[in-house]
Design an enzyme around this catalytic site. Structure first.
Site: not given
Length: 239
Positions: A15-16, A65, A145, A158, A160, A162
């Site tokens: 995710g850079a 992906d 998060s 989201y 669930a 994380k």
């Protein structure tokens, strides 16, 4: 703690191409680490490369992906062939593309969030572990998060995904401890990144979170920051 410890380390950042991952990647390259980074958007990847100083060639990147397991496996192998044994993985990639009440949540949207936020980072950890020497220290840092620790309506998919990855991280932490592998979690609160549709200048900025991740890398080999929560001062609703 000194940043020279990172020079020559072989690091993967997922995710850079934006947000926290981008800030961290640029900092690591500046510190002399060998950084392999990935993302989904080729234009954003090219923009990141353009921001790297021309004399720096200590990086490798690829766009794909991350919901495709075979692409992750291929990437990790390529990085190992390019840099050698791996030292650190930072799982920054994530998405919050499904906002709906549970009663209105589509099954396919939940499945997508689980693929991005739980399955993909799990596959990265499993594959990177194969290229970490068993007789040396290794480090995994998972960007989770604060939703892993409390619940708000409207972001069930989201939350669930994380929370599921948080639980998996805690299990892996115990499983690899005796192999001298650290598994660390960072729980950012609100961050002002392109992740959000609207600007939130009073939230954390990506550089602040990246600096916190760097600090987790710099402790001595006998110390592990297993869990770190970082929030903006404006944020009060978290329990």
């Amino acid at each position: 703690m000194t940043t020279h410890k990172l020079k020559g380390k072989n690091i993967i950042v997922t995710g850079a191409t934006s947000g926290i991952g981008k800030s961290l990647t640029l900092k690591l390259i500046d510190l002399g680490a060998n950084v392999a980074f990935c993302g989904r958007n080729e234009n954003k990847a090219n923009q990141l490369v353009s921001e790297i100083k021309s004399e720096q060639n200590n990086f490798y990147y690829k766009c794909f992906d991350a919901t495709m397991e075979s692409d992750i496996i291929c990437f990790v192998k390529e990085v190992s062939n390019y840099f050698g044994e791996l030292d650190i993985l930072v799982n920054c990639a994530g998405a919050n593309s499904s906002r709906a009440l549970i009663s209105e949540l589509k099954t396919e949207d939940l499945e997508w969030m689980l693929k991005v936020n739980l399955i993909a980072p799990f596959v990265f950890m499993r594959e990177v572990l194969k290229f970490m020497p068993s007789d040396k220290h290794g480090l995994f840092i998972n960007v989770l998060s604060t939703v892993s620790n409390f619940s708000n309506e409207g972001i069930g998919a989201y939350t669930a995904s994380k929370a599921g990855f948080d639980a998996l991280t805690k299990v892996i932490r115990k499983e690899v401890r005796e192999q001298n592998k650290k598994v660390c979690s960072i729980y950012p609160g609100g961050v002002d990144t392109p992740f959000r549709k609207e600007s939130r200048p009073k939230y954390l900025n990506s550089n602040s979170v990246a600096d916190a991740i760097l600090s987790m890398m710099l402790y001595d080999e006998n110390t592990s920051i297993d869990e770190l929560t970082i929030r903006p001062m404006i944020e009060k609703k978290y329990s």
